[in-house]
Design an enzyme around this catalytic site. Structure first.
Site, PDB file in Angstrom:
ATOM      1  N   SER A 139       2.910  -2.197  10.471  1.00 47.10           N
ATOM      2  CA  SER A 139       4.348  -2.289  10.809  1.00 47.10           C
ATOM      3  C   SER A 139       4.951  -3.648  10.488  1.00 47.10           C
ATOM      4  O   SER A 139       5.860  -4.103  11.190  1.00 47.10           O
ATOM      5  CB  SER A 139       4.587  -1.912  12.273  1.00 47.10           C
ATOM      6  OG  SER A 139       4.204  -0.566  12.496  1.00 47.10           O
TER       7      SER A 139
ATOM      8  N   GLU B   7      -5.841  -5.010  10.408  1.00 49.32           N
ATOM      9  CA  GLU B   7      -4.835  -3.982  10.671  1.00 49.32           C
ATOM     10  C   GLU B   7      -5.186  -3.233  11.960  1.00 49.32           C
ATOM     11  O   GLU B   7      -6.055  -2.337  11.942  1.00 49.32           O
ATOM     12  CB  GLU B   7      -4.784  -2.982   9.516  1.00 49.32           C
ATOM     13  CG  GLU B   7      -4.428  -3.589   8.186  1.00 49.32           C
ATOM     14  CD  GLU B   7      -3.816  -2.553   7.244  1.00 49.32           C
ATOM     15  OE1 GLU B   7      -2.678  -2.753   6.823  1.00 49.32           O
ATOM     16  OE2 GLU B   7      -4.476  -1.544   6.958  1.00 49.32           O
TER      17      GLU B   7
ATOM     18  N   HIS C 248      -9.762   1.190   4.601  1.00 49.53           N
ATOM     19  CA  HIS C 248      -8.495   1.351   5.329  1.00 49.53           C
ATOM     20  C   HIS C 248      -8.721   2.296   6.515  1.00 49.53           C
ATOM     21  O   HIS C 248      -9.525   3.223   6.432  1.00 49.53           O
ATOM     22  CB  HIS C 248      -7.426   1.919   4.387  1.00 49.53           C
ATOM     23  CG  HIS C 248      -6.066   1.874   4.999  1.00 49.53           C
ATOM     24  ND1 HIS C 248      -5.634   2.820   5.895  1.00 49.53           N
ATOM     25  CD2 HIS C 248      -5.053   0.977   4.881  1.00 49.53           C
ATOM     26  CE1 HIS C 248      -4.407   2.513   6.295  1.00 49.53           C
ATOM     27  NE2 HIS C 248      -4.032   1.395   5.694  1.00 49.53           N
TER      28      HIS C 248
ATOM     29  N   GLY D 184       2.647  -1.125   4.364  1.00 50.28           N
ATOM     30  CA  GLY D 184       2.709   0.298   4.040  1.00 50.28           C
ATOM     31  C   GLY D 184       4.155   0.727   3.845  1.00 50.28           C
ATOM     32  O   GLY D 184       4.736   0.558   2.768  1.00 50.28           O
ATOM     33  N   GLY D 185       4.757   1.265   4.892  1.00 52.22           N
ATOM     34  CA  GLY D 185       6.099   1.847   4.811  1.00 52.22           C
ATOM     35  C   GLY D 185       7.122   0.950   4.126  1.00 52.22           C
ATOM     36  O   GLY D 185       7.879   1.407   3.256  1.00 52.22           O
TER      37      GLY D 185
ATOM     38  N   ASN E  42       0.869  -1.180   0.000  1.00 58.03           N
ATOM     39  CA  ASN E  42       0.000   0.000   0.000  1.00 58.03           C
ATOM     40  C   ASN E  42       0.906   1.231   0.000  1.00 58.03           C
ATOM     41  O   ASN E  42       1.453   1.599   1.022  1.00 58.03           O
ATOM     42  CB  ASN E  42      -0.885  -0.054   1.263  1.00 58.03           C
ATOM     43  CG  ASN E  42      -1.761   1.177   1.398  1.00 58.03           C
ATOM     44  OD1 ASN E  42      -1.826   2.010   0.502  1.00 58.03           O
ATOM     45  ND2 ASN E  42      -2.442   1.286   2.533  1.00 58.03           N
ATOM     46  N   TRP E  43       1.051   1.818  -1.171  1.00 54.51           N
ATOM     47  CA  TRP E  43       1.994   2.948  -1.300  1.00 54.51           C
ATOM     48  C   TRP E  43       1.450   4.228  -0.681  1.00 54.51           C
ATOM     49  O   TRP E  43       2.162   5.209  -0.563  1.00 54.51           O
ATOM     50  CB  TRP E  43       2.331   3.202  -2.783  1.00 54.51           C
ATOM     51  CG  TRP E  43       3.111   2.113  -3.455  1.00 54.51           C
ATOM     52  CD1 TRP E  43       3.512   0.911  -2.912  1.00 54.51           C
ATOM     53  CD2 TRP E  43       3.609   2.119  -4.803  1.00 54.51           C
ATOM     54  NE1 TRP E  43       4.216   0.181  -3.838  1.00 54.51           N
ATOM     55  CE2 TRP E  43       4.288   0.901  -5.010  1.00 54.51           C
ATOM     56  CE3 TRP E  43       3.526   3.031  -5.855  1.00 54.51           C
ATOM     57  CZ2 TRP E  43       4.890   0.569  -6.223  1.00 54.51           C
ATOM     58  CZ3 TRP E  43       4.127   2.713  -7.070  1.00 54.51           C
ATOM     59  CH2 TRP E  43       4.806   1.496  -7.246  1.00 54.51           C
ATOM     60  N   LYS E  44       0.175   4.246  -0.350  1.00 54.71           N
ATOM     61  CA  LYS E  44      -0.478   5.437   0.219  1.00 54.71           C
ATOM     62  C   LYS E  44      -0.217   6.656  -0.691  1.00 54.71           C
ATOM     63  O   LYS E  44      -0.164   6.508  -1.907  1.00 54.71           O
ATOM     64  CB  LYS E  44      -0.025   5.643   1.665  1.00 54.71           C
ATOM     65  CG  LYS E  44      -0.229   4.358   2.498  1.00 54.71           C
ATOM     66  CD  LYS E  44      -0.086   4.546   3.961  1.00 54.71           C
ATOM     67  CE  LYS E  44      -0.319   3.206   4.662  1.00 54.71           C
ATOM     68  NZ  LYS E  44      -0.340   3.301   6.105  1.00 54.71           N
TER      69      LYS E  44
ATOM     70  N   GLY F  54       2.030   2.175  10.835  1.00 51.65           N
ATOM     71  CA  GLY F  54       3.021   3.244  10.726  1.00 51.65           C
ATOM     72  C   GLY F  54       3.702   3.610  12.030  1.00 51.65           C
ATOM     73  O   GLY F  54       4.378   4.631  12.115  1.00 51.65           O
TER      74      GLY F  54
ATOM     75  N   GLU G  36      -7.084   4.673   7.605  1.00 52.92           N
ATOM     76  CA  GLU G  36      -6.845   6.094   7.327  1.00 52.92           C
ATOM     77  C   GLU G  36      -8.062   6.732   6.663  1.00 52.92           C
ATOM     78  O   GLU G  36      -8.223   7.951   6.693  1.00 52.92           O
ATOM     79  CB  GLU G  36      -5.566   6.247   6.476  1.00 52.92           C
ATOM     80  CG  GLU G  36      -4.325   6.044   7.351  1.00 52.92           C
ATOM     81  CD  GLU G  36      -3.124   5.460   6.645  1.00 52.92           C
ATOM     82  OE1 GLU G  36      -3.047   5.514   5.406  1.00 52.92           O
ATOM     83  OE2 GLU G  36      -2.244   4.924   7.361  1.00 52.92           O
TER      84      GLU G  36
HETATM   85  P1  PGA Z   1       2.500   0.199   7.712  1.00 52.53           P
HETATM   86  O1  PGA Z   1       1.065   0.430   7.009  1.00 52.53           O
HETATM   87  O2  PGA Z   1       3.064  -1.085   7.167  1.00 52.53           O
HETATM   88  O3  PGA Z   1       3.301   1.402   7.320  1.00 52.53           O
HETATM   89  O4  PGA Z   1       2.253   0.112   9.187  1.00 52.53           O
HETATM   90  C1  PGA Z   1       0.189  -0.644   6.767  1.00 52.53           C
HETATM   91  C2  PGA Z   1      -1.082  -0.128   6.148  1.00 52.53           C
HETATM   92  O5  PGA Z   1      -1.513   0.981   6.481  1.00 52.53           O
HETATM   93  O6  PGA Z   1      -1.701  -0.790   5.286  1.00 52.53           O
END
Ligand code: PGA
Length: 275
Positions: free
Chosen positions: A236, A191, A119, A257-258, A34-36, A197, A121
């Site tokens: 994470s 999640e 998600h 994500g990251g 997930n590149w956001k 994050g 977010e």
């Molecule tokens: P993260 O994000 O790996 O940076 O914690 C995961 C996500 O939001 O899908």
């Protein structure tokens, strides 16, 4: 328009089924990035090419979810490889006056095969409700997209001992009730909101308990089909903890994500899914 690729289905073939017993599912792991809101054309293509270069060593499915501006571009970049592309969201309506949104048909038209929905977010940052997520899942299925439906508790909910109850409520509210959910069209991503994050993760036992609960909850509504639905862990996940997380029962992959912003890290996580 790009050729539309249908993702590999999660289930084993009939001889494998016989080998493992009819009721034991073999779910191919899915590692999704997930590149956001990151990446422009040049660095996005470089990242996608880096993932494609390592994809043939991966026995799991690999999915890249770039921002919507890059969907077609990344779909073209990975074309001809086993890497798939997904969007990070879509609107529930087919078309209309929804400034800034994209429809499921537009996602499909870009060459993508998957879409992340609900998600945290979007749930917590933009007030998306379970019923809105449910409408989006229906729209995604209507355009033959695989819906990756995100659920997860906040830290306050976990501290109050409400984690499993929250997961049940989100599953009930976010998944269509029309009996259309299959392992081929739906993936669940667990999640924990507080793990996204932050560098923090639940204990392995906590992840095991959450995934077992999600599986049991799906079984109650879907019966045997629930064994084909993949349940990803997200929050994470990185090369250092991936193997431990990915070998927990009912953890069928990761939503990253990251660590997905580096091909090296993303492929290291995929390698951990191969074991
Ligand atoms: P993260 O994000 O790996 O940076 O914690 C995961 C996500 O939001 O899908």
């Amino acid at each position: 328009m790009l050729e539309h690729v249908q993702c590999d289905v999660t289930t084993c073939n009939s001889s494998e089924k016989q080998q493992f017993g009819e009721d034991m599912a073999v779910r191919k792991k899915l590692i999704a990035g997930n590149w956001k809101m990151n990446m422009l054309h040049t660095d996005g293509a470089a990242l996608a090419r880096g993932v494609v270069a390592g994809a043939e060593n991966a026995s799991c499915e690999l999915l890249l979810c770039p921002p919507s501006t890059l969907l077609s571009w990344i779909a073209e970049t990975v074309h001809g490889s086993t890497v798939r592309v997904g969007a990070q969201d879509c609107h529930e309506a087919q078309s209309g006056a929804f400034t800034g949104d994209i429809s499921a048909a537009m996602v499909r038209d870009s060459g993508a095969s998957h879409v992340i929905l609900g998600h945290s977010e979007r749930r917590h940052g933009l007030g998306e409700t379970d019923s809105r997520v449910q409408a989006k899942v229906e729209a995604a299925h209507g355009d033959n997209l695989v819906a990756i439906v995100c659920i997860g508790e906040t830290e306050v909910e976990r501290d109050a001992g409400q984690t499993l109850e929250v997961l049940s409520t989100q599953l009930d509210g976010s998944l269509p009730t029309s009996g259309t959910i299959t392992g081929a069209n739906t993936v669940i991503a667990y999640e924990p909101v507080w793990a996204i994050g932050t560098g923090r993760t639940p204990t392995l036992d906590e992840v095991r308990a959450a995934h077992a609960h999600i599986r049991a909850h799906l079984e109650a509504s879907l019966g045997e089909e629930a064994l084909q639905v993949r349940i990803l862990y997200g929050g994470s996940m990185k090369p250092e903890n991936a193997e431990k997380l990915l070998t927990i029962e009912n953890v069928d992959g990761g939503l990253i994500g990251g660590a997905s912003l580096s091909a090296e890290n993303f492929l290291a996580i995929a390698a951990a899914a191969n074991v």
